[in-house]
Design a protein around this motif. Structure first.
Motif, PDB file in Angstrom:
ATOM      1  N   LYS A  60       0.856  -1.185   0.000  1.00 14.38           N
ATOM      2  CA  LYS A  60       0.000   0.000   0.000  1.00 14.38           C
ATOM      3  C   LYS A  60       0.893   1.238   0.000  1.00 14.38           C
ATOM      4  O   LYS A  60       1.967   1.238   0.578  1.00 14.38           O
ATOM      5  CB  LYS A  60      -0.884   0.005   1.253  1.00 14.38           C
ATOM      6  N   TYR A  61       0.442   2.287  -0.677  1.00 11.23           N
ATOM      7  CA  TYR A  61       1.191   3.539  -0.686  1.00 11.23           C
ATOM      8  C   TYR A  61       0.211   4.705  -0.792  1.00 11.23           C
ATOM      9  O   TYR A  61      -0.955   4.524  -1.161  1.00 11.23           O
ATOM     10  CB  TYR A  61       2.220   3.562  -1.812  1.00 11.23           C
ATOM     11  N   ASP A  62       0.672   5.879  -0.465  1.00 12.16           N
ATOM     12  CA  ASP A  62      -0.155   7.081  -0.531  1.00 12.16           C
ATOM     13  C   ASP A  62      -0.028   7.687  -1.922  1.00 12.16           C
ATOM     14  O   ASP A  62       0.968   8.328  -2.249  1.00 12.16           O
ATOM     15  CB  ASP A  62       0.271   8.087   0.534  1.00 12.16           C
ATOM     16  N   SER A  65      -4.561  10.208  -4.196  1.00  9.35           N
ATOM     17  CA  SER A  65      -5.827  10.187  -4.933  1.00  9.35           C
ATOM     18  C   SER A  65      -7.051  10.259  -4.025  1.00  9.35           C
ATOM     19  O   SER A  65      -8.136  10.601  -4.485  1.00  9.35           O
ATOM     20  CB  SER A  65      -5.920   8.923  -5.789  1.00  9.35           C
ATOM     21  N   GLY A  66      -6.878   9.887  -2.748  1.00  5.64           N
ATOM     22  CA  GLY A  66      -8.019   9.859  -1.841  1.00  5.64           C
ATOM     23  C   GLY A  66      -8.640   8.490  -1.676  1.00  5.64           C
ATOM     24  O   GLY A  66      -9.580   8.309  -0.906  1.00  5.64           O
ATOM     25  N   TRP A  67      -8.112   7.492  -2.395  1.00  7.40           N
ATOM     26  CA  TRP A  67      -8.567   6.110  -2.253  1.00  7.40           C
ATOM     27  C   TRP A  67      -7.361   5.248  -1.894  1.00  7.40           C
ATOM     28  O   TRP A  67      -6.238   5.557  -2.293  1.00  7.40           O
ATOM     29  CB  TRP A  67      -9.176   5.599  -3.556  1.00  7.40           C
ATOM     30  N   PRO A  68      -7.579   4.166  -1.159  1.00  8.96           N
ATOM     31  CA  PRO A  68      -6.468   3.256  -0.873  1.00  8.96           C
ATOM     32  C   PRO A  68      -5.822   2.795  -2.183  1.00  8.96           C
ATOM     33  O   PRO A  68      -6.520   2.403  -3.118  1.00  8.96           O
ATOM     34  CB  PRO A  68      -7.128   2.083  -0.139  1.00  8.96           C
ATOM     35  N   SER A  69      -4.506   2.869  -2.242  1.00 10.23           N
ATOM     36  CA  SER A  69      -3.782   2.507  -3.461  1.00 10.23           C
ATOM     37  C   SER A  69      -2.692   1.491  -3.147  1.00 10.23           C
ATOM     38  O   SER A  69      -2.031   1.578  -2.116  1.00 10.23           O
ATOM     39  CB  SER A  69      -3.158   3.748  -4.097  1.00 10.23           C
ATOM     40  N   PHE A  70      -2.517   0.568  -4.048  1.00 11.89           N
ATOM     41  CA  PHE A  70      -1.547  -0.518  -3.905  1.00 11.89           C
ATOM     42  C   PHE A  70      -0.787  -0.639  -5.213  1.00 11.89           C
ATOM     43  O   PHE A  70      -1.353  -0.467  -6.290  1.00 11.89           O
ATOM     44  CB  PHE A  70      -2.258  -1.845  -3.612  1.00 11.89           C
ATOM     45  N   TRP A  71       0.515  -0.988  -5.118  1.00 12.87           N
ATOM     46  CA  TRP A  71       1.298  -1.158  -6.341  1.00 12.87           C
ATOM     47  C   TRP A  71       1.185  -2.565  -6.905  1.00 12.87           C
ATOM     48  O   TRP A  71       1.536  -2.801  -8.056  1.00 12.87           O
ATOM     49  CB  TRP A  71       2.746  -0.729  -6.176  1.00 12.87           C
TER      50      TRP A  71
END
Length: 133
Positions: A60-62, A65-71
């Motif tokens: 997970k990373y910031d 965007s305002g939504w949980p994001s993962f690479w």
């Protein structure tokens, strides 16, 4: 965890919060920054509908965007993708292949090593901390 989950619309409504139902079963999107409160400790993000393990906290990373994001998803994640041309855009939808829950979208603007950004609705996820011991 390869078994498919199939429930009636009424069963999904009874199981899920109104927001989780709207997002996962009706392909909705929660407002940005609705779920920026997930813990930062080690753990697994699971599908709110069928409990399948989808993403690890370590990926997970910031994204801002305002939504949980993962690479990247977990290697064992039952994720599927398909073209989404709704809202006059062309995107790639990400869904749980086990229960067909809409999770969000994947974009080619993420960090290395994958270069991908799995932008997921927080309402579609349940966080499970990993116990240290």
């Amino acid at each position: 965890m390869n078994d498919k989950i199939s429930k009636t619309d009424a069963e999904w409504q009874a199981q899920l919060s109104p927001l989780a139902y709207k997002v996962t079963r009706k392909h909705g999107t929660e407002r940005a920054f609705t779920h920026d409160d997930f813990p930062k400790q080690a753990g697994v993000f699971r599908c709110v509908c069928c409990d399948a393990p989808l993403f690890d906290q370590a990926r997970k990373y910031d994204s801002g965007s305002g939504w949980p994001s993962f690479w990247a998803p977990r290697e064992d994640a039952p994720l599927g993708t398909r073209e989404d041309s709704s809202l006059f855009m062309r995107r790639t939808e990400v869904y749980c292949d086990r229960c067909e829950a809409h999770l969000g979208h994947v974009f080619p603007d993420g960090p290395e090593p994958s270069g991908l950004r799995y932008c997921v609705n927080g309402a579609a996820l349940r966080f499970e901390p990993v116990e240290k011991g």
